[in-house]
Design a protein around this motif. Sequence first.
Motif, mmCIF file in Angstrom:
data_model
loop_
_atom_site.group_PDB
_atom_site.id
_atom_site.type_symbol
_atom_site.label_atom_id
_atom_site.label_comp_id
_atom_site.label_asym_id
_atom_site.label_seq_id
_atom_site.Cartn_x
_atom_site.Cartn_y
_atom_site.Cartn_z
ATOM 1 N N ALA A 1 1.017 -1.127 0.078
ATOM 2 C CA ALA A 1 0.010 0.028 0.135
ATOM 3 C C ALA A 1 0.959 1.361 -0.071
ATOM 4 O O ALA A 1 0.573 2.283 -0.768
ATOM 5 N N ALA A 2 2.125 1.393 0.642
ATOM 6 C CA ALA A 2 2.935 2.184 0.794
ATOM 7 C C ALA A 2 3.795 2.465 -0.426
ATOM 8 O O ALA A 2 4.412 3.652 -0.779
ATOM 9 N N ALA A 3 4.003 1.303 -1.207
ATOM 10 C CA ALA A 3 4.775 1.530 -2.690
ATOM 11 C C ALA A 3 4.273 2.201 -3.454
ATOM 12 O O ALA A 3 2.983 2.080 -3.936
ATOM 13 N N PRO A 4 4.988 3.237 -4.139
ATOM 14 C CA PRO A 4 4.474 4.050 -5.165
ATOM 15 C C PRO A 4 4.443 3.218 -6.366
ATOM 16 O O PRO A 4 4.957 2.284 -6.637
ATOM 17 N N ASP A 5 3.365 3.652 -7.250
ATOM 18 C CA ASP A 5 3.041 3.293 -8.599
ATOM 19 C C ASP A 5 3.773 3.720 -9.538
ATOM 20 O O ASP A 5 3.500 4.846 -9.582
ATOM 21 N N PRO A 6 4.842 3.247 -9.922
ATOM 22 C CA PRO A 6 5.804 3.893 -11.016
ATOM 23 C C PRO A 6 4.873 4.473 -12.323
ATOM 24 O O PRO A 6 5.333 5.406 -12.562
ATOM 25 N N ALA A 7 4.153 3.833 -12.616
ATOM 26 C CA ALA A 7 3.392 4.224 -13.896
ATOM 27 C C ALA A 7 2.430 5.496 -13.625
ATOM 28 O O ALA A 7 2.614 6.303 -14.513
ATOM 29 N N ALA A 8 1.968 5.399 -12.485
ATOM 30 C CA ALA A 8 1.222 6.588 -11.784
ATOM 31 C C ALA A 8 1.963 7.675 -11.926
ATOM 32 O O ALA A 8 1.585 8.981 -12.388
ATOM 33 N N SER A 9 3.066 8.000 -11.009
ATOM 34 C CA SER A 9 4.068 9.196 -11.027
ATOM 35 C C SER A 9 4.547 9.502 -12.153
ATOM 36 O O SER A 9 4.808 10.481 -12.241
ATOM 37 N N ASN A 10 4.992 8.343 -13.044
ATOM 38 C CA ASN A 10 5.531 9.012 -14.585
ATOM 39 C C ASN A 10 4.872 9.675 -15.412
ATOM 40 O O ASN A 10 4.965 10.768 -16.087
ATOM 41 N N ALA A 11 3.328 9.104 -15.067
ATOM 42 C CA ALA A 11 2.307 9.787 -16.206
ATOM 43 C C ALA A 11 1.841 11.423 -15.862
ATOM 44 O O ALA A 11 1.824 12.179 -16.535
ATOM 45 N N ASP A 12 1.970 11.526 -14.432
ATOM 46 C CA ASP A 12 1.584 12.742 -13.913
ATOM 47 C C ASP A 12 2.379 13.880 -14.063
ATOM 48 O O ASP A 12 2.136 14.844 -14.343
ATOM 49 N N ASP A 13 3.592 13.725 -13.677
ATOM 50 C CA ASP A 13 4.703 14.704 -13.539
ATOM 51 C C ASP A 13 5.231 15.287 -14.813
ATOM 52 O O ASP A 13 6.050 16.248 -15.068
ATOM 53 N N GLY A 14 5.361 14.300 -15.733
ATOM 54 C CA GLY A 14 6.407 14.198 -17.141
ATOM 55 C C GLY A 14 7.914 14.494 -16.993
ATOM 56 O O GLY A 14 8.415 15.137 -17.819
ATOM 57 N N MET A 15 8.432 14.053 -15.817
ATOM 58 C CA MET A 15 9.722 13.850 -15.620
ATOM 59 C C MET A 15 10.296 12.958 -16.291
ATOM 60 O O MET A 15 9.818 11.895 -16.125
ATOM 61 N N THR A 16 11.453 13.036 -16.824
ATOM 62 C CA THR A 16 12.210 11.860 -17.433
ATOM 63 C C THR A 16 12.762 11.270 -16.190
ATOM 64 O O THR A 16 13.239 11.777 -15.171
ATOM 65 N N TRP A 17 13.215 9.921 -16.533
ATOM 66 C CA TRP A 17 13.978 9.138 -15.284
ATOM 67 C C TRP A 17 15.036 9.793 -14.999
ATOM 68 O O TRP A 17 15.556 9.896 -13.582
ATOM 69 N N TRP A 18 16.096 10.235 -15.926
ATOM 70 C CA TRP A 18 17.173 10.794 -15.145
ATOM 71 C C TRP A 18 17.216 12.095 -14.645
ATOM 72 O O TRP A 18 17.976 12.324 -13.590
ATOM 73 N N TYR A 19 15.995 12.828 -14.875
ATOM 74 C CA TYR A 19 15.690 14.140 -14.111
ATOM 75 C C TYR A 19 15.049 13.716 -12.793
ATOM 76 O O TYR A 19 15.460 14.493 -11.774
ATOM 77 N N ARG A 20 14.363 12.685 -12.731
ATOM 78 C CA ARG A 20 13.828 12.164 -11.329
ATOM 79 C C ARG A 20 15.230 11.862 -10.293
ATOM 80 O O ARG A 20 15.019 12.057 -9.320
ATOM 81 N N TRP A 21 15.782 10.986 -11.038
ATOM 82 C CA TRP A 21 16.993 10.642 -10.293
ATOM 83 C C TRP A 21 17.949 11.658 -9.788
ATOM 84 O O TRP A 21 18.611 12.090 -8.785
ATOM 85 N N LEU A 22 18.266 12.834 -10.682
ATOM 86 C CA LEU A 22 18.976 13.992 -10.560
ATOM 87 C C LEU A 22 18.231 14.607 -9.199
ATOM 88 O O LEU A 22 18.976 15.107 -8.510
#
Length: 173
Positions: A10-31
């Motif tokens: 329940a606490a683990a984030p859904d990666p598909a939902a967070s990626n679709a919402d904010d429009g950030m690329t994976w490398w910028y999210r890691w940055l």
Amino acid sequence: MSSQDEQFQAAAPDPAASNADDGMTWWYRWLCRIAGVVGGASCAFAGLWNCVTINPLNIAAGVWMMLNAFILFLCEAPFCCQFIEFANAVSARADKLRSWQKAAFYCGMAVFPVMLSLTLTTLFGNAIAFATGVLYGLSALGKKGDAISYARIHQQQKQMDEEKLTGALEGQS
């Protein structure tokens, strides 16, 4: 399935939902995450250094900076806080926040100790935490458009301006 496993799922984030919402690329999210962890470390060390004084405002700013470091670690790197039961839940909720909300929170959190005690230690200690907020704020602005769409919009505006100008000139005759 145990209750702990259910809480973790329940606490683990859904990666598909967070990626679709904010429009950030994976490398910028890691940055942003890496900047948050480095900002937390700088806040912790500078806050500890700031507490080694007799000035009460410096001590208060140092304690606030260490609290900032804890919050940054909790939100950006919950694996650093494995001894805390609710770390994954807090991180999941922080991941659901929009980028501008994180930006406002991190920047406001970093500005408060500087306002409390304006010293080089508080400035340099909170600089990376503030930069993390700036990175999230930049991601809230969105992606830059491509040149073709800008040229198309410019061409449409130019045509509309020419039509208005010819309509105004025809109306004068």
